[in-house]
Design a protein around this motif. Structure first.
Motif, PDB file in Angstrom:
ATOM      1  N   ASP A   1      -1.409   4.412   9.483  1.00 17.04           N
ATOM      2  CA  ASP A   1      -2.783   5.163   8.504  1.00 17.04           C
ATOM      3  C   ASP A   1      -3.507   5.989   9.040  1.00 17.04           C
ATOM      4  OD1 ASP A   1      -0.821   3.809   6.238  1.00 17.04           O
ATOM      5  OD2 ASP A   1      -2.056   2.071   5.827  1.00 17.04           O
ATOM      6  N   PHE A   2      -4.164   4.980  10.268  1.00 12.20           N
ATOM      7  CA  PHE A   2      -5.414   5.748  10.860  1.00 12.20           C
ATOM      8  C   PHE A   2      -4.980   7.175  11.373  1.00 12.20           C
ATOM      9  CE2 PHE A   2      -7.960   6.760  13.693  1.00 12.20           C
ATOM     10  CZ  PHE A   2      -9.201   6.646  13.812  1.00 12.20           C
ATOM     11  N   MET A   3      -3.754   7.170  12.050  1.00 10.88           N
ATOM     12  CA  MET A   3      -3.133   8.324  12.359  1.00 10.88           C
ATOM     13  C   MET A   3      -2.542   9.865  11.661  1.00 10.88           C
ATOM     14  SD  MET A   3      -2.225   7.554  15.909  1.00 10.88           S
ATOM     15  CE  MET A   3      -0.640   6.127  16.047  1.00 10.88           C
ATOM     16  N   THR A   4      -2.706   9.171  10.190  1.00 15.00           N
ATOM     17  CA  THR A   4      -1.605  10.371   9.124  1.00 15.00           C
ATOM     18  C   THR A   4      -2.721   9.750   7.917  1.00 15.00           C
ATOM     19  OG1 THR A   4       0.189  11.311   8.279  1.00 15.00           O
ATOM     20  CG2 THR A   4       0.319   9.144   8.381  1.00 15.00           C
TER      21      THR A   4
ATOM     22  N   PHE B   1      10.610  11.654  -0.422  1.00 10.73           N
ATOM     23  CA  PHE B   1       9.099  13.031  -0.485  1.00 10.73           C
ATOM     24  C   PHE B   1       7.703  11.961  -0.080  1.00 10.73           C
ATOM     25  CE2 PHE B   1       9.832  10.190  -4.594  1.00 10.73           C
ATOM     26  CZ  PHE B   1       8.827   9.362  -4.541  1.00 10.73           C
ATOM     27  N   GLU B   2       6.884  13.031  -0.629  1.00 16.45           N
ATOM     28  CA  GLU B   2       5.427  12.626   0.643  1.00 16.45           C
ATOM     29  C   GLU B   2       4.790  12.389  -0.545  1.00 16.45           C
ATOM     30  OE1 GLU B   2       4.293  16.238   2.582  1.00 16.45           O
ATOM     31  OE2 GLU B   2       4.777  15.079   4.558  1.00 16.45           O
ATOM     32  N   LEU B   3       3.534  11.221   0.027  1.00 13.82           N
ATOM     33  CA  LEU B   3       2.221  10.686  -0.824  1.00 13.82           C
ATOM     34  C   LEU B   3       1.090  10.711  -0.216  1.00 13.82           C
ATOM     35  CD1 LEU B   3       3.777   7.640  -2.978  1.00 13.82           C
ATOM     36  CD2 LEU B   3       3.281   9.622  -3.880  1.00 13.82           C
ATOM     37  N   THR B   4       0.714  11.457   0.028  1.00  9.52           N
ATOM     38  CA  THR B   4      -0.847  11.583   0.251  1.00  9.52           C
ATOM     39  C   THR B   4      -1.493  10.496   0.003  1.00  9.52           C
ATOM     40  OG1 THR B   4      -2.449  12.817  -1.251  1.00  9.52           O
ATOM     41  CG2 THR B   4      -0.603  13.989   0.724  1.00  9.52           C
ATOM     42  N   MET B   5      -2.850   9.845   0.820  1.00  7.04           N
ATOM     43  CA  MET B   5      -2.807   8.869   0.537  1.00  7.04           C
ATOM     44  C   MET B   5      -4.717   9.139  -0.847  1.00  7.04           C
ATOM     45  SD  MET B   5      -3.263   6.531   2.442  1.00  7.04           S
ATOM     46  CE  MET B   5      -2.091   6.816   3.843  1.00  7.04           C
ATOM     47  N   ASP B   6      -5.173  10.525  -0.621  1.00 11.27           N
ATOM     48  CA  ASP B   6      -5.568  10.774  -1.959  1.00 11.27           C
ATOM     49  C   ASP B   6      -4.812  10.625  -2.631  1.00 11.27           C
ATOM     50  OD1 ASP B   6      -8.075  11.549  -0.410  1.00 11.27           O
ATOM     51  OD2 ASP B   6      -7.318  13.264  -0.515  1.00 11.27           O
ATOM     52  N   GLU B   7      -3.790  11.063  -3.446  1.00 16.80           N
ATOM     53  CA  GLU B   7      -2.704  10.607  -4.158  1.00 16.80           C
ATOM     54  C   GLU B   7      -2.442   9.008  -4.519  1.00 16.80           C
ATOM     55  OE1 GLU B   7       0.477  14.326  -4.420  1.00 16.80           O
ATOM     56  OE2 GLU B   7       0.894  12.734  -2.594  1.00 16.80           O
TER      57      GLU B   7
END
Length: 273
Positions: free
Chosen positions: A92-95, A102-108
């Motif tokens: 989590d720290f590195m990405t 699919f992808e999920l961003t931390m902001d999402e």
């Protein structure tokens, strides 16, 4: 994966680092797992981060099948962080993105966690009034807000979520059980998985369905009250939340009232686009 297993052993701390970690009381498994995460990241980006000052660290032959000695040693920075973090926290720290179907961003993920936490906060008093000495759901909600407000996700969200769900199982009434579970869902929303499975929708919408059901119970099982709460939940949903929801299949059908309310909310959110 066989190569990852080999890499775990190749990255196992030895010599001075092993003695240092032993003095710190750190488990080897979590530490050399973080070494591997660091090595994989360095390989993927073709960047070799700071090397630690200890020559004992080297990658074995099995790891070299992917690329001969990808990293002679894991990053000193990664090594220091590994003392405190497990592999998922290190990743989590590195990405800022988690990937699967699919992808999920931390902001999402924070958008989802906020939506669930807002609902959980409204109904938490239902549990606390019935169980004044039990702080587990409150701790889960606090952990959810920490993540929503910008902190990285950690074991705190996982542990407090599990504790809140245990509190829910011990609750004496349906309403207090649902309120505690909503708090647990708020904390676990930080770890929503990017996999196209219908049950994942529950991590986004189940708390809102639970709040609607609590309102029904308090109104003498009036379904119209629940439907009004679902409409309010629909109005609170942001475009980003709906976009995330649409990456998943439809909410799973079910005969119980929570499943029905969740399906209604799911359908209305998708139809609103």
């Amino acid at each position: 994966m066989i190569w990852m297993s080999a890499a775990f052993e190749a990255a196992r701390p030895q010599g001075r680092d092993a003695r240092f970690l032993e003095q710190k009381g750190c488990g080897f498994k979590s530490v050399y797992r973080s070494y591997v995460v660091s090595a994989v990241t360095a390989h993927a980006s073709d960047l070799f981060i700071l090397r630690p000052p200890y020559p004992e660290f080297s990658c074995g032959a099995s790891w070299g099948r992917m690329r001969r000695k990808i990293v002679q040693a894991a990053s000193t920075f990664a090594w220091r962080l590994a003392i405190r973090w497990d592999a998922s926290e290190m990743l989590d720290f590195m990405t800022t993105t988690v990937s699967g179907d699919f992808e999920l961003t931390m902001d999402e993920l924070r958008v989802v966690a906020r939506y669930v936490a807002e609902t959980a906060q409204e109904v938490l008093p239902v549990f606390e009034d019935a169980n004044p000495g039990d702080s587990r759901p409150r701790a889960a909600l606090d952990a959810a807000w920490e993540f929503v407000n910008g902190a990285r996700r950690t074991k705190l969200q996982r542990v407090t979520s599990l504790d809140a769900h245990r509190a829910a199982k011990e609750a004496s009434t349906e309403a207090s059980r649902l309120a505690a579970r909503a708090a647990g869902d708020a904390a676990s929303a930080a770890y929503l998985h990017p996999i196209a499975k219908a049950h994942q929708v529950g991590h986004i919408l189940r708390a809102a369905a639970s709040a609607a059901r609590i309102a029904e119970i308090n109104a003498g099982d009036d379904p119209e009250v629940g439907n009004k709460m679902i409409e309010q939940a629909r109005q609170r949903a942001t475009p980003v939340l709906i976009d995330i929801l649409e990456r998943y299949p439809l909410a799973p059908a079910g005969k119980n009232r929570i499943a029905q309310l969740m399906t209604t909310l799911d359908d209305s959110l998708r139809a609103s686009r």
